[in-house]
Design an enzyme around this catalytic site. Structure first.
Site, short mmCIF file in Angstrom:
data_model
loop_
_atom_site.label_atom_id
_atom_site.label_comp_id
_atom_site.label_asym_id
_atom_site.label_seq_id
_atom_site.Cartn_x
_atom_site.Cartn_y
_atom_site.Cartn_z
N GLY A 197 2.10 -10.30 -32.42
CA GLY A 197 3.25 -10.82 -31.67
C GLY A 197 4.43 -9.88 -31.81
O GLY A 197 5.08 -9.85 -32.85
N ASP A 207 -0.36 -4.41 -31.82
CA ASP A 207 0.71 -5.21 -32.41
C ASP A 207 1.17 -6.40 -31.57
O ASP A 207 1.58 -7.42 -32.13
CB ASP A 207 1.91 -4.33 -32.76
CG ASP A 207 1.62 -3.43 -33.96
OD1 ASP A 207 1.00 -3.91 -34.92
OD2 ASP A 207 2.01 -2.25 -33.94
N ASP A 245 8.44 -4.00 -7.49
CA ASP A 245 8.45 -4.55 -6.12
C ASP A 245 9.59 -3.84 -5.41
O ASP A 245 10.72 -4.31 -5.41
CB ASP A 245 8.70 -6.07 -6.15
CG ASP A 245 7.44 -6.88 -6.42
OD1 ASP A 245 6.38 -6.27 -6.70
OD2 ASP A 245 7.51 -8.12 -6.36
N HIS A 264 0.58 6.27 -31.88
CA HIS A 264 1.21 5.04 -31.37
C HIS A 264 1.11 5.08 -29.85
O HIS A 264 1.51 6.08 -29.25
CB HIS A 264 2.70 4.97 -31.70
CG HIS A 264 3.02 4.95 -33.15
ND1 HIS A 264 3.23 3.81 -33.87
CD2 HIS A 264 3.18 5.95 -34.04
CE1 HIS A 264 3.50 4.10 -35.13
NE2 HIS A 264 3.47 5.40 -35.26
N TYR A 294 -4.21 -1.05 -35.11
CA TYR A 294 -3.41 -2.22 -34.73
C TYR A 294 -3.15 -2.33 -33.24
O TYR A 294 -2.93 -1.34 -32.56
CB TYR A 294 -2.05 -2.17 -35.45
CG TYR A 294 -2.16 -2.06 -36.94
CD1 TYR A 294 -2.36 -3.19 -37.72
CD2 TYR A 294 -2.05 -0.83 -37.57
CE1 TYR A 294 -2.44 -3.09 -39.10
CE2 TYR A 294 -2.14 -0.72 -38.95
CZ TYR A 294 -2.34 -1.85 -39.71
OH TYR A 294 -2.43 -1.74 -41.06
N ASN A 296 5.39 -2.67 -41.95
CA ASN A 296 6.06 -1.44 -42.37
C ASN A 296 6.84 -0.73 -41.26
O ASN A 296 7.94 -0.24 -41.45
CB ASN A 296 5.04 -0.47 -42.97
CG ASN A 296 3.88 -0.18 -42.05
OD1 ASN A 296 3.29 -1.12 -41.46
ND2 ASN A 296 3.53 1.07 -41.88
N TYR A 297 6.24 -0.66 -40.04
CA TYR A 297 6.82 0.12 -38.96
C TYR A 297 7.89 -0.65 -38.22
O TYR A 297 7.76 -1.84 -37.99
CB TYR A 297 5.72 0.50 -37.95
CG TYR A 297 5.48 1.98 -37.89
CD1 TYR A 297 4.43 2.54 -38.58
CD2 TYR A 297 6.32 2.80 -37.16
CE1 TYR A 297 4.21 3.90 -38.55
CE2 TYR A 297 6.11 4.17 -37.12
CZ TYR A 297 5.06 4.72 -37.81
OH TYR A 297 4.85 6.07 -37.78
N HIS A 299 -1.68 9.22 -37.56
CA HIS A 299 -1.94 8.08 -36.69
C HIS A 299 -1.30 8.32 -35.34
O HIS A 299 -0.50 9.24 -35.17
CB HIS A 299 -1.40 6.79 -37.33
CG HIS A 299 0.03 6.86 -37.66
ND1 HIS A 299 0.53 7.49 -38.80
CD2 HIS A 299 1.13 6.41 -37.00
CE1 HIS A 299 1.84 7.41 -38.82
NE2 HIS A 299 2.23 6.77 -37.75
#
Lengths: 737, 737
Positions: free
Chosen positions: B385, B380, B536, B527, B378, B467-468, B525
């Site tokens: 979005g 995401d 700046d 992330h 994914y 799910n997450y 998995h």
């Protein structure tokens, strides 16, 4: 010419004498009696809080803000031990004092120092078997002492009055942790030196402004170090600021024989370096000129109108939510957490996680090889006593409202007990964080939002080892996680310089740090904090399993994917299998598992150590400081449990030669599979100072976690309730009440 | 036989029709009008909160607990922009809707989707120059749209009604972020397939229990992917639990053409895998059977009886303590923080730190190369979005009392505005931590204890991408530090298995994860969250300086030390100099400095990025998912500012081929010294699931810091006052009031 020289000498001598007399009054006194009495000297002397069996503790420290329901700060002179791990009580210290004073070993000498006196913990099996109501196992004390310049280790049996002397010093190098009286006692030694007085005067420092520090001199295999205990004294001017650390008398180092209290040599290389002006370095609130531009906050406070949710039974047994552990203050380690157990929500059973955890040693090498700096390679626990330096916490600021404060009771150098009030605090913390949450989203067409607030229990102390402040937190979370956190604050150790702007520095010159202000360099240094973690996951016999995350290429045609990550499990057979250097590109999880205990679906129960931000020691392994601090050669080690292997730098760390470190023990490569084993973790910081660290440092923190991994059958905080509005208190501002 | 077959076919057809009819009612409706109308369908459909200019927002979400003094949750239909960076208003969305509907480009087609409609920010120089009271620069909108299966990028000028069409899709691969209606709209496509219905029925799942998810299918250079937008639908049973994620119909994957809404192919490989029973997986408080053994807390709350100390001006400008920044909700990024400035306590001047910061992209590859899993990689933000998935926060649980809640106003797929209520919260946090402290100790004979409590400001959202749950925090500290923190919670994506105990698993078999419960594997998995950080520092032109900490050996005779660590500074000339992989044994600090601005003593002012615990992507760089997510090839990158380079995975991420990523841009190796530059940081997690993650995960967090380094002349919070008892509120329990 002759008489002129004599006159000069006479005038100088008178001056020196005068200076000595004046200083004698202003500096901490130098006691030379067998039993120190510093009631007349330093207001801070450990004897200030000395506990007389007939009188109340002389505790001038203001009491913490307590909810009235919490009873604490009892009179410690009537304390009795309730638990096998309870620290020595006032009465026990007094008894040890009496036993030792009458013992032939000490009776025969005119002067000795008891460097550390602490509980000799009963054998682990006895402690584990012990249940409330059982008689306590025999109470014993471990004592380290300096007698005639030699280190000694003794055990005193409080039941039989027996004293056994274990001549460890014939086997290992080094000296015990300095007693506070020893650190203070060397500070006026330089004043005996004419040379010292002359240079101080030449540098334009008034004797009344002199502030000196006792700096452990390390060990460098130099002839001068042989058979004597040395310390280096460096001084500062406290003119116009309480923050004298920012006004070093640069390059002046006095090497002192700690036992003979005499100057060995003086090194004076910084006479051209001005003393920084110290303007605006005083950080005290009382001297700040506040202006309207600095916006202040409306009050914000952690409020618990029904009081905290933890209890401290018998002074040391902390019970909170699903946790239970024994907590005590220790002169060397600071905080010791023992018999940490967590309640299993499925069975309601209390399950063992850790038998004992504490900060075993620190290593703080400065990165400047020049004469006045190379030796600054502190090992704060073994040299200075991490607990000895843990000053009283400031209620409402060091710890929030509703904190519980625990005192330390330690022995002065003469063996008499004294009080370290409010040394440790325990409190519940809620930062607005989330224990777990889930919202369903439009995709799934279910209207679910379930969120649980996260409340933790924190155990804290703050050790100020002279300039630096270490905030040591043990944070317990309801999901079974234990976070060990170190915050660094306090004041930098800075170096004087002739420069007051970077454009004066030749491009080829290296400053060993950052120009922080005119004439002040913040020298680069590291901090390492090595934790002893005797994890006993559901019992003593555990294994250490490395779960290596490795790239696996797919076979041609196996998958549209070329690669995936595979978890490869390896159980460590011997100690060398568990000497671990962390690698971002060769990552692993580090599990302490109980191979005999499985979950319902057959995973071994475990806890893992989860590193976060950290730093590794990059010094040459053969560099003397690195050899002494060889426990920082890896981030993780696992050793078989051995009662005598608790201090990562060795029992006698002061001036040690690196012959009794964790590296030496681990190199024996003993079997560690399915045994009672101890995990060691080192948390590190590289510190390149910046101007924001001047004149006092905003706290920098790092941490690591001990986290359940297939220890519970499932999320142990599933049943945690959310906050409801009616649970929360009704508050009004103090000035409106 | 013939007739029998016909009968079978008839019965089957009737069954399928029946199922389709039933499902039609139970699944979200499939709108096929140009302007979607889902008022009749999903209760969660974005149109539910659709704002009609004539009516109030239909906002059924309960309002947060507010102190009465805070005014917010105004009616958004009368919102006007006050600041050049303010997001599009309801009126502006309506105007864009009208402009586009009347535009020949859309007029001529029967169906189109507006995938994203958001403010086209004015040029940076205009925004920087703009002062309150000045007229706003021209308001424009950026629009991505799908028309006849092709991606389009348009700019709408709200002043001139002009529409410009930039055919980026002819240059770069991929499709825009899915509109919520598109994600929901594909879920009933599989039901059109007899094969799908048959296998669902054969697996014993009632159609009424079916819950399906739209899973982005990635890109694997397969012929099937050419010239069509694909998605994979996988389904679960929600029988007996709201936590259907724990009941996968394993191995069943329906490949759907997203634009044609038809099944391309069905893969059905898990027929022998039972559906897990889902017992005790419902995590809702209302269904928990509480027993007395789980100790609850006395209430604990962050209380501010005088209210919070921050203000939000004109709906978006947050002012707190020494900080000021612009805050808005964005459908793709979630939270966007702009024009972050901090007040210098020496000069009272507001100084620029960061022009813009946001989570640019996520990458979540699962580590299972088999048919039903390999594609789960994914991204995401660009695919789903990140802001679109940020559901309303739960007051008192997601954020503490006294939090301020900000709504998002986004466009539905037809361009009409809708409300995402309580999407972001802002609150002050005090966890009992210490901003700075120092105690003097007995050594120095001074009685000083100065401690300052640490109060932070937190900006938070929680995005539940199916799910997450990702909890995204921006934490502002008074000492000038900004902490970007990511918390992971929610529910694992699990894999069905025939095993219900580890002892059934042959030793040579690899499970791609952990057996979490009977018939459930938590698949390993990663992330990765990649932040865009347009720092700046005191102006736009900055340089990136690597301060490498290197071991330096001393020369023979130079020092008793053999080694020390030296800080070696290197300013990056071009982009490749700033492609950084973090190394524990070759450590560096990473400074963004302003070479034209020096402190009083001549250090360049700067901010540094300080990594904490993180993980690196270890996939093969040529693996298609890694190519698409090549922005995770390094932890740090620096690129010259380019308005079009904001999304690390490219403008069109869905099914992208990796031709428009940060890696591609950075490989141009453009000069970055003393220029307007952007720093990118990727925070990573390796996640090997454990049983504690089942059925819902305790939050795991990590973070990195942006920290002043010689930015201030000295500690900027020196004047911070301590807490005094009389500052704090007086509280009582709610039930005693």
């Amino acid at each position: 010419m002759e008489s002129r020289k004599s006159l000069q000498f006479l005038v100088l001598s008178i001056c020196v004498t005068l200076v000595l007399v004046v200083t004698w009054v202003h500096l901490p006194s130098s006691p030379n009696k067998v039993f120190l009495d510093c009631t007349l000297s330093s207001a801070w002397c450990s004897s200030k809080n000395r506990i007389q069996s007939s009188t109340k503790p002389n505790n001038l420290i203001k009491k913490p803000q307590q909810s009235s329901s919490t009873t604490q700060h009892q009179q410690h002179d009537s304390d009795v031990p309730h638990h096998p791990l309870d620290p020595l009580t006032v009465q026990e210290f007094n008894k040890i004092h009496a036993i030792l004073a009458a013992h032939p070993f000490f009776e025969s000498v005119s002067k000795y120092t008891l460097n550390t006196v602490s509980l000799e913990e009963p054998d682990k099996e006895l402690v584990i078997k012990w249940k409330r109501g059982d008689p306590l196992p025999a109470r014993k004390a471990s004592v380290t002492a300096m007698v005639k310049g030699k280190s000694h280790f003794l055990t005193v049996d409080l039941n039989t009055d027996e004293v056994s002397i274990d001549e460890k010093s014939s086997v290992v190098s080094g000296y015990p942790t300095m007693a506070m009286e020893e650190m203070v006692g060397v500070l006026d030694v330089p004043l005996k030196s004419i040379e010292f007085n002359r240079t101080i005067s030449q540098r334009g420092v008034n004797m009344g402004d002199l502030a000196c520090l006792p700096i452990s001199s390390g060990w460098y295999d130099l002839p001068v170090e042989e058979n004597r205990r040395l310390i280096k004294v460096q001084c500062y001017s406290k003119k116009d600021t309480v923050n004298f650390y920012m006004k070093p008398i640069e390059g002046l180092t006095v090497l002192v024989d700690m036992d003979k209290k005499e100057v060995v040599s003086i090194s004076d290389n910084g006479r051209d370096i001005p003393i920084a002006n110290g303007i605006n370095t005083d950080y005290r609130y009382s001297v700040q000129k506040l202006n309207g531009d600095f916006r202040l906050f409306n009050p914000i406070s952690l409020e618990q109108p029904k009081g905290p949710s933890f209890t401290v039974e018998d002074g040391h047994l902390v019970k909170w939510a699903n946790w239970e552990f024994h907590l005590k203050a220790d002169a060397r380690a600071g905080i010791i957490i023992s018999q940490v157990k967590v309640r299993d929500p499925e069975t309601s059973e209390l399950r063992s996680v850790m038998y004992k955890g504490f900060t075993s040693e620190l290593f703080v090498p400065y990165m400047d090889p020049t004469d006045a700096w190379y030796f600054k390679t502190y090992m704060d626990a073994g040299e200075y006593g991490f607990g000895l330096q843990a000053m009283p916490l400031d209620p409402l600021n060091d710890c929030p409202r509703n904190a519980y404060y625990m005192d330390g009771v330690f022995a002065a150098a003469d063996g008499t007990p004294y009080l370290q009030p409010n040394m440790i605090c325990v409190f519940e913390s809620y930062a607005g964080d989330i224990a777990w949450r889930h919202s369903e989203c439009p995709i799934t067409d279910l209207q679910v939002t379930e969120v649980r607030p996260k409340v933790n229990l924190v155990v804290r102390m703050a050790a100020a080892v002279a300039n630096y402040d270490y905030i040591i937190d043990w944070e317990f979370q309801t999901d079974g996680l234990i976070r060990a956190k170190v915050g660094l604050s306090g004041i930098l150790m800075v170096k004087g310089t002739t420069y007051d702007h970077m454009n004066q520095v030749p491009s080829q010159e290296y400053l060993y740090g950052t120009l922080l202000s005119e004439n002040i360099i913040g020298v680069i240094h590291d901090h390492f904090i090595t934790y002893y973690l005797d994890l006993d996951v559901d019992g003593s016999d555990n294994s250490f399993m490395k779960v290596n995350i490795k790239k696996q290429e797919t076979l041609p045609g196996e998958s549209p994917r070329k690669s995936y990550l595979k978890a490869v499990k390896n159980v460590a057979k011997t100690e060398k299998d568990a000497q671990i250097k962390l690698k971002l590109y060769d990552p692993s999880e580090f599990h302490m598992i109980n191979p005999s205990k499985k979950t319902r679906v057959g995973n071994p129960v475990g806890y893992k150590v989860v590193p976060s931000g950290t730093a590794a020691s990059l010094l040459d392994p053969e560099d003397p400081p690195q050899k002494r601090a060889a426990f920082t050669n890896n981030q993780i080690w696992v050793t078989p449990y051995n009662k005598s292997e608790q201090w990562a730098g060795g029992l006698f760390v002061y001036q040690s030669e690196g012959d009794d470190t964790l590296q030496v023990w681990s190199n024996r490569d003993r079997p560690i599979e399915n045994k009672d084993i101890v995990l060691w973790y080192t948390l590190g910081f590289h510190h390149i100072p910046c101007q924001e660290d001047y004149p006092i440092m905003p706290t920098v923190s790092s941490s690591f976690d001990l986290k359940p991994v297939n220890f519970f059958e499932r999320n142990p905080v599933l049943k945690l309730p959310p906050n409801f509005k009616d649970d929360l208190p009704v508050c009004k501002a103090h000035d409106s009440s």
